[in-house]
Each structure stands twice: as structure tokens, then as C-alpha cells.
Design a protein around this motif. Sequence first.
Motif, PDB file in Angstrom:
ATOM      1  N   GLY A 310      33.087  32.818  59.789  1.00 55.34           N
ATOM      2  CA  GLY A 310      34.238  31.876  59.968  1.00 55.34           C
ATOM      3  C   GLY A 310      34.671  30.579  59.962  1.00 55.34           C
ATOM      4  N   ASN A 311      33.111  30.051  59.627  1.00 57.09           N
ATOM      5  CA  ASN A 311      33.165  28.426  59.117  1.00 57.09           C
ATOM      6  C   ASN A 311      32.994  28.443  57.888  1.00 57.09           C
ATOM      7  OD1 ASN A 311      34.526  27.649  61.960  1.00 57.09           O
ATOM      8  ND2 ASN A 311      32.394  27.979  62.424  1.00 57.09           N
ATOM      9  N   HIS A 312      32.505  29.119  57.264  1.00 64.74           N
ATOM     10  CA  HIS A 312      31.621  28.384  56.054  1.00 64.74           C
ATOM     11  C   HIS A 312      32.499  29.884  54.920  1.00 64.74           C
ATOM     12  CE1 HIS A 312      29.030  25.724  57.919  1.00 64.74           C
ATOM     13  NE2 HIS A 312      29.330  26.868  58.445  1.00 64.74           N
ATOM     14  N   SER A 313      32.799  28.973  53.416  1.00 61.93           N
ATOM     15  CA  SER A 313      32.870  29.667  52.828  1.00 61.93           C
ATOM     16  C   SER A 313      32.762  29.305  51.077  1.00 61.93           C
ATOM     17  CB  SER A 313      34.654  30.700  52.458  1.00 61.93           C
ATOM     18  OG  SER A 313      35.091  29.072  52.013  1.00 61.93           O
ATOM     19  N   PHE A 314      32.836  30.323  49.961  1.00 64.33           N
ATOM     20  CA  PHE A 314      32.632  29.858  48.733  1.00 64.33           C
ATOM     21  C   PHE A 314      33.583  29.441  47.656  1.00 64.33           C
ATOM     22  CE2 PHE A 314      28.364  29.758  50.227  1.00 64.33           C
ATOM     23  CZ  PHE A 314      27.848  28.273  49.508  1.00 64.33           C
ATOM     24  N   ASN A 315      33.915  29.855  46.931  1.00 63.29           N
ATOM     25  CA  ASN A 315      34.770  29.606  46.961  1.00 63.29           C
ATOM     26  C   ASN A 315      35.063  29.753  44.487  1.00 63.29           C
ATOM     27  OD1 ASN A 315      38.229  28.727  44.314  1.00 63.29           O
ATOM     28  ND2 ASN A 315      38.408  29.907  46.009  1.00 63.29           N
ATOM     29  N   LEU A 316      35.217  30.340  43.986  1.00 63.94           N
ATOM     30  CA  LEU A 316      34.992  30.271  42.498  1.00 63.94           C
ATOM     31  C   LEU A 316      35.915  30.830  41.229  1.00 63.94           C
ATOM     32  CD1 LEU A 316      32.696  30.177  39.828  1.00 63.94           C
ATOM     33  CD2 LEU A 316      32.546  32.699  40.336  1.00 63.94           C
ATOM     34  N   ASN A 317      36.495  30.019  40.857  1.00 68.32           N
ATOM     35  CA  ASN A 317      37.917  30.184  40.117  1.00 68.32           C
ATOM     36  C   ASN A 317      37.986  29.912  38.258  1.00 68.32           C
ATOM     37  OD1 ASN A 317      40.420  30.687  40.687  1.00 68.32           O
ATOM     38  ND2 ASN A 317      39.767  28.536  39.256  1.00 68.32           N
ATOM     39  N   LEU A 349      33.526  25.778  40.835  1.00 68.75           N
ATOM     40  CA  LEU A 349      33.080  26.156  42.536  1.00 68.75           C
ATOM     41  C   LEU A 349      32.459  25.351  43.742  1.00 68.75           C
ATOM     42  CD1 LEU A 349      30.773  28.756  44.120  1.00 68.75           C
ATOM     43  CD2 LEU A 349      28.792  27.349  42.932  1.00 68.75           C
ATOM     44  N   SER A 350      33.931  25.789  45.160  1.00 71.10           N
ATOM     45  CA  SER A 350      32.893  25.053  45.906  1.00 71.10           C
ATOM     46  C   SER A 350      32.904  25.614  47.141  1.00 71.10           C
ATOM     47  CB  SER A 350      35.106  24.164  45.810  1.00 71.10           C
ATOM     48  OG  SER A 350      36.016  25.435  46.339  1.00 71.10           O
ATOM     49  N   TYR A 351      32.064  25.072  47.693  1.00 68.23           N
ATOM     50  CA  TYR A 351      31.883  24.969  49.543  1.00 68.23           C
ATOM     51  C   TYR A 351      32.539  24.559  50.588  1.00 68.23           C
ATOM     52  CZ  TYR A 351      28.486  24.901  53.420  1.00 68.23           C
ATOM     53  OH  TYR A 351      28.113  25.198  54.670  1.00 68.23           O
ATOM     54  N   ASN A 352      33.144  25.177  51.035  1.00 70.30           N
ATOM     55  CA  ASN A 352      34.266  25.290  52.103  1.00 70.30           C
ATOM     56  C   ASN A 352      33.344  25.102  53.562  1.00 70.30           C
ATOM     57  OD1 ASN A 352      37.006  24.993  50.237  1.00 70.30           O
ATOM     58  ND2 ASN A 352      35.864  26.331  49.812  1.00 70.30           N
ATOM     59  N   GLN A 353      34.080  23.824  54.569  1.00 76.36           N
ATOM     60  CA  GLN A 353      32.487  24.625  55.625  1.00 76.36           C
ATOM     61  C   GLN A 353      34.006  24.184  57.231  1.00 76.36           C
ATOM     62  OE1 GLN A 353      29.824  20.757  55.970  1.00 76.36           O
ATOM     63  NE2 GLN A 353      28.945  22.528  56.094  1.00 76.36           N
ATOM     64  N   THR A 354      34.144  24.562  57.831  1.00 73.63           N
ATOM     65  CA  THR A 354      34.630  24.068  59.397  1.00 73.63           C
ATOM     66  C   THR A 354      33.511  23.248  60.594  1.00 73.63           C
ATOM     67  OG1 THR A 354      36.583  25.179  58.326  1.00 73.63           O
ATOM     68  CG2 THR A 354      37.272  24.454  60.306  1.00 73.63           C
ATOM     69  N   LEU A 355      34.426  22.775  60.870  1.00 71.44           N
ATOM     70  CA  LEU A 355      33.342  22.372  62.414  1.00 71.44           C
ATOM     71  C   LEU A 355      33.996  22.183  63.349  1.00 71.44           C
ATOM     72  CD1 LEU A 355      30.483  20.352  60.207  1.00 71.44           C
ATOM     73  CD2 LEU A 355      30.302  22.593  60.635  1.00 71.44           C
ATOM     74  N   PHE A 356      33.446  21.484  64.573  1.00 74.67           N
ATOM     75  CA  PHE A 356      34.138  21.189  65.868  1.00 74.67           C
ATOM     76  C   PHE A 356      34.941  21.252  66.319  1.00 74.67           C
ATOM     77  CE2 PHE A 356      31.517  17.259  63.590  1.00 74.67           C
ATOM     78  CZ  PHE A 356      30.129  18.023  64.354  1.00 74.67           C
ATOM     79  N   GLY A 357      34.675  22.988  66.218  1.00 71.77           N
ATOM     80  CA  GLY A 357      36.036  23.799  66.282  1.00 71.77           C
ATOM     81  C   GLY A 357      37.237  23.911  65.484  1.00 71.77           C
ATOM     82  N   TYR A 400      32.573  16.527  39.909  1.00 74.08           N
ATOM     83  CA  TYR A 400      32.411  16.939  40.613  1.00 74.08           C
ATOM     84  C   TYR A 400      32.726  15.991  42.238  1.00 74.08           C
ATOM     85  CZ  TYR A 400      29.527  13.304  39.446  1.00 74.08           C
ATOM     86  OH  TYR A 400      28.874  11.707  38.197  1.00 74.08           O
ATOM     87  N   GLY A 401      32.661  16.995  43.148  1.00 71.27           N
ATOM     88  CA  GLY A 401      33.725  15.671  44.107  1.00 71.27           C
ATOM     89  C   GLY A 401      33.380  16.531  45.976  1.00 71.27           C
ATOM     90  N   ALA A 402      33.715  15.327  46.778  1.00 73.93           N
ATOM     91  CA  ALA A 402      33.983  15.724  47.900  1.00 73.93           C
ATOM     92  C   ALA A 402      34.766  15.647  48.490  1.00 73.93           C
ATOM     93  CB  ALA A 402      32.437  16.068  48.294  1.00 73.93           C
ATOM     94  N   ALA A 403      35.444  16.301  49.638  1.00 69.82           N
ATOM     95  CA  ALA A 403      36.642  15.271  50.663  1.00 69.82           C
ATOM     96  C   ALA A 403      36.369  16.094  52.487  1.00 69.82           C
ATOM     97  CB  ALA A 403      38.381  15.741  50.054  1.00 69.82           C
ATOM     98  N   LEU A 404      36.876  14.814  52.802  1.00 66.07           N
ATOM     99  CA  LEU A 404      36.647  15.100  54.239  1.00 66.07           C
ATOM    100  C   LEU A 404      38.160  15.196  55.031  1.00 66.07           C
ATOM    101  CD1 LEU A 404      33.757  13.880  56.902  1.00 66.07           C
ATOM    102  CD2 LEU A 404      35.966  12.994  57.246  1.00 66.07           C
ATOM    103  N   ARG A 405      38.247  16.140  56.262  1.00 68.30           N
ATOM    104  CA  ARG A 405      39.613  15.861  57.203  1.00 68.30           C
ATOM    105  C   ARG A 405      38.747  15.855  58.408  1.00 68.30           C
ATOM    106  NH1 ARG A 405      45.093  17.217  56.038  1.00 68.30           N
ATOM    107  NH2 ARG A 405      44.948  16.967  54.153  1.00 68.30           N
ATOM    108  N   TYR A 406      38.766  14.506  59.653  1.00 74.86           N
ATOM    109  CA  TYR A 406      38.743  15.151  60.344  1.00 74.86           C
ATOM    110  C   TYR A 406      39.780  14.443  61.595  1.00 74.86           C
ATOM    111  CZ  TYR A 406      35.987  14.305  65.215  1.00 74.86           C
ATOM    112  OH  TYR A 406      35.288  14.360  66.412  1.00 74.86           O
ATOM    113  N   THR A 407      40.039  15.012  63.054  1.00 75.43           N
ATOM    114  CA  THR A 407      41.279  15.293  63.378  1.00 75.43           C
ATOM    115  C   THR A 407      40.695  14.622  64.834  1.00 75.43           C
ATOM    116  OG1 THR A 407      42.352  17.022  62.262  1.00 75.43           O
ATOM    117  CG2 THR A 407      43.662  16.423  64.292  1.00 75.43           C
ATOM    118  N   LEU A 408      40.599  13.519  65.031  1.00 73.73           N
ATOM    119  CA  LEU A 408      40.319  12.939  66.571  1.00 73.73           C
ATOM    120  C   LEU A 408      41.415  13.350  67.820  1.00 73.73           C
ATOM    121  CD1 LEU A 408      39.639   9.103  65.254  1.00 73.73           C
ATOM    122  CD2 LEU A 408      38.328  10.916  65.743  1.00 73.73           C
ATOM    123  N   MET A 409      42.845  13.601  67.051  1.00 74.28           N
ATOM    124  CA  MET A 409      43.986  13.824  68.102  1.00 74.28           C
ATOM    125  C   MET A 409      44.860  14.251  67.080  1.00 74.28           C
ATOM    126  SD  MET A 409      44.208   9.991  70.105  1.00 74.28           S
ATOM    127  CE  MET A 409      42.178   9.575  70.219  1.00 74.28           C
TER     128      MET A 409
END
Length: 658
Positions: A310-317, A349-357, A400-409
Motif C-alpha cells: 500500500g505504501n510502495h509502487s513502481f511505474n514503468l512508462n 522508471l519511477s519508484y513511489n513511496q508513502t510514509l508516516f501514515g 533523473y530526479g526526486a520529489a518530496l511532499r510532507y504535510t505537517l498539518m
Amino acid sequence: ALNIRPIINSAHNLNTIVNKTTGVKVRESGGVGSDFELSINGMSGNSVRYFIDGVPMAAKGSGVNLSNIPLNIIERIEIYKGVVPSHLGADALGGAINIITKKDRKNYLDFSYGYGSFNTHKSDFSAQYVSKNGLIFKPVIGVNFSENNYKVKDVEVWSEEKGKYVLEERRRFHDDYLSMLGQLEAGVSDKKWADAFFVSASYSKVDKQLQTGSIQSIVYGEAERESDSKNISATYRKKDFVFDKLHFNALLSYTWDHSRTIDTAFRKYDWDRKYITTTRNEISGDSRSIRNYKRPRAVARANFDYAISGNHSFNLNYLLNRLGNERYDEVDNTFSKSNDVLANHILGLSYNQTLFGGKMSNVFFVKDYINYLMVNQRDESWVTGSDRVDKKATKDYWGYGAALRYTLMEELALKVSYEHSVRLPLGNELLGNGITVLPNLTLKPESSENYNLGFFGSAKASNGHLFNYEANAFVRDASDYVRLVISERDGLSQYENVTSVKVQGVEGEFSYNYSDMLRFMANCSWQDAKDMNRFKEDGKASITYKNKLPNRPWLFGNAELDFYFRDILHRGDKLRVGYHYQYVHWFYLTWEAYGSLDGKSKIPTQHQHNAVVSYSWRNERYNLSLECNNLLDKALYDNFMLQKPGRSFFLKFRLFIN
């Protein structure tokens, strides 16, 4: 994402809507149907890619763009300013716009007709029928027409009395525009073998009289362009394809695209509609010409998404975009026929993850860009550079690259991204557009180190008060930046590389909503794009080093205020009264380093005021709106100081039967 449904009754076209977004600037070269350039976070033109439901918009044909897509079919617009998702398969250095169409599985009919200033007509029709056996049919028709005979100020006309050229006001007189789009889509959804399978056939046609070249001082009176495109395509989507948690999405599309530029008048016109007989045609100054470009396009995409958990996935396009370029002339026997091919393969090719609920989401990706070019044209090599490129060449580039999104509140969230991005030249950049843009076969792909940092959030107060904000900072460190260069002598243009360009900027937006009765929005963008090339090709110091790139706004903003009133005359009716203000700071038309300070050409500061009133009744079955653009009738300018229309009105009626 921009939700279109609340404003569809009063909206005129997508350009107007998108132009209000933070960090986005749409620059048109005239009235309805004119060429336009869109920039996102300082990267403009072809650095921005366009999609319809994830399918490259170019697959619909060269005549289909944001200005003439039927609004009735649109649900929302996704605007990507930083990292573009891998599933779009885009080499989008400057961002992307993805138009999401309606997906409701119900019968409906949606028709609108509008009439406005300069004899402008716009009609859209869309419908959906779901049969008892589950077959879904979606017809779409869109028609646009305008004479574009608005007045332009300060154009040069000859005065017999004064014996010299003077600046006067004149109407445009050879600028008719007609576009038509028809599409029929049929398919099924929610079947055991497919979540969705649709086939579609479409036809589009654009007829455009040409009034000017790329600058306003050169006037045409006979030249025109015709284009028509036919497309067939099929899409397929399936969850749990072959095995569990593997989602598959595929597209096949083929387009027959034919454009024809007619330039057979040996005349030179002025803004008084007078002409003198010459020995050259209007556009290029050569012999009579009916130039044909056949550019068939094949698009294929395959996307696999696999969820490990539920928290980790791969995408190939994988995306293939192949463009042909058959050229010939019906009357100019000296023109050399040729057939070129431009093909791009993009694998991501991308790797997606969702953490901390769900509070943090990350994506890491890598892309491979393969560019194939086969060049058969060898004429005018001193202009096109055809003698400096291999007849066949395949080149490979990595991103190549990376992106992060974090919701404090809910009130505070952070997003940050980095990307080494590559953007392959498009067909009209390498091969020209058959009118005013000349080919440049030596163009190199753009590459850029892109950095983004942003904050956003929302806050709800008691009694229906809602506040939203967003603030972003960005840096684009680009190499071989592609820009359009205009020749003031003949009004023709050509794309060229700028070795090093650095774009940095900040932007912000604030909005306030009160209980569906009032909405206020304001945004502002500052973008500093500079030439960072210290030396020219001959080794001498460049006088434009650290100059702002010319002919592009660097400070602009919007403000919008809407009032909503309900149940005025009947239960379920709604009245909207809106006002929109747009500000663009003055900017130089040419390089800052050229000429004296007093003599520099610049586009002045602009203030545009628009107003709209719309009324809906019978739960939005019937809708009527009146829009006024450029309320104060100010002189407004855009690309290369081409004037936009003065005060104009547009009345629109929409019928929606659900």
C-alpha cells in the motif's frame, strides 16, 4: 488542479483560464486563433508539454490547442510546475498541462453558443449515451470563427499631406480565423477484460488568414494557411493485468496532418489596405508558392504500475512519438521536395513511496530520451544548417530526479524537488512551421538542473471562512536553451540555442472563500531569466552576459473577485458577478546591452481589467453569461509587441441536460 466546472458557464477559452494561474503566463500574438506561447516558472514555449487525459495533444493534429478545445468536455486541468509524472512520458523541461475530460457514466447533452466583438462565434457540443448493454458513445463538436478586425494603434501609414509615414490607428483587415473539431469516441468500461476500452476518430480543420509576420510593421493582405488533420486512436486500461496489483494503460494513435500555406500575391500591403505590385511574394520574398507540409504522426504508449504494498509502487512508462515531414510546392518548381523523419522514444522508471501514515510522499525517477532524426532536405543549407548534420542520427540522453511532499498539518505542507531534465526539440522547431518559422536542423536538446521549494496550506474558520495559500521558489539552470529569434527585416523567425540560461524566481498565491458567496484570489510572480554565456562562439566576450532574456515578462500578477447569489428569482438559480485584474511590468523587447538607454525598445507596463456576469437557472440547465475583456480599452501588447484586441464583449448561452 484547476476545476473547470464552477466557471464553465462564463469561460471563453482555456488560455484565459490558465493565464490566471500562479507562475503561468500565456502570451498571444493577436486575436482569436493567433499563435500563443505559454510559460511555467520562467520556462516557455515548447518547453511546456500539453496532454488530454495523458495523451499528447499533438496527436489530435497541429490545429488543436488550448484556444479551441471544446470547454464542455473538460472536468479539470492539471498543471505541473516542477517534476512531471513519469506516466505522462514527457520530456517537459518547463512543466506540463494535462486536460482531464469528464468521466461520469451517465447520459447528458451539453451545448453552448457564444457571440462577441469582431464578429466572433464559438459553439461547442458534447454528449454521452450509455446503452443498456454498456456501450458508451461520446460525440464532440467545436466550431470557432472570428474576423479579428480589431483596431491596432500606432501603426505606420503614409501621409500625403505630411509627405512621410505617421503613426495612426487602423483595423486589421486580413485576419479571419475558422477552426472545426469533430470527434466520436465509443467503448466500454468496467468489464472483466477491461476497466476501459475506447476507440475514437476525429477530424480537425483550421483556416487562417495571415495579417502580419512575427512583427506588426510587416503587413500581409493575401497570404493564408489551411490545415486539416484526421486521427484514429485506441486506449485500454486494466487493473490487475496478468497478475494482481499490476495496472496496465496503453495507447495507440495515428494522425494524418496536412498544412498548406498559400502565398501567390506579388504585392506589398500597408495598414491602409493599399498595395504596390512587386516581384516577390508576401511572406518569404521569393517566387509564388503554395507550400504543402504533410506531417503524419504515430504515438504509442505503454504504462505499467505495480504496487508492492500500500505504501510502495513502481511505474514503468514508454512513449513513442514519430513525426514525418513531407514537403512539396504546387507552383514553385525550384523548391526541393523532401521527406524527413523525427522520432522520440522516452522510457521512464519511477519508484513511489508513502510514509508516516500518508503524511510524506516521495518519488524517485530516471528517464531515457532517445532522439532519431533523418534529414533529406538540403536546400538553403546556409539558413537551415542541413549541411552540418548527418542524414541519419540517433542520440541518447538521460534524466533523473526526486520529489518530496510532507504535510505537517492542514495549515502547512512542504514540497521540494530536483530534476536533471532533458527536452528534445519539436518538429516545428527543427523543421519550421511552413509559414514564418524557418527550419534549424542543428538545434540541440535543452537540458536543465531544476530546483523547486514550496509551502502551501489551508485554514478553515468558523462560519464558512476558508483561506488557502501557496508560495514557491525555483531555479532553472539551463544549457542549450531554445528561444525564438525574430528578424525585423522580413518578419521571419527561427529557433536557436542559447548556451547557458539561468532562471530563478518566486511566486505566491492567496485565496479566500466565504460560504460559497464570495471568492477572492491574488497571485504574483517574479522571474529572472538571464543569459549566462560569458563568451560568443568566436571567443570574444558577450555583451549580453547576465542580461535578462528579451521579449519576456519578468514581473506579473492577477487578482480576481467573485460574488455569488442564489435563489434570486427561482429556487436553484445562481448569479455570479466577477472582476479580474492583470498586471504585467514593462520589459525590454531586445537585449538590454543593445543601443542607448533612451532608444531601447520596450513593451510598456500593462493593466488589464475584465468583468463577467453569469446567470444560471433550473439547476444549471440554462446558463447565460456576458463577459467584457479589456474593460478600459487599454493598449495591450504581447509577443514582439504585437497588439492584442481592445475592449471586447462576449455573450454565451449554455444548455446542459443531464
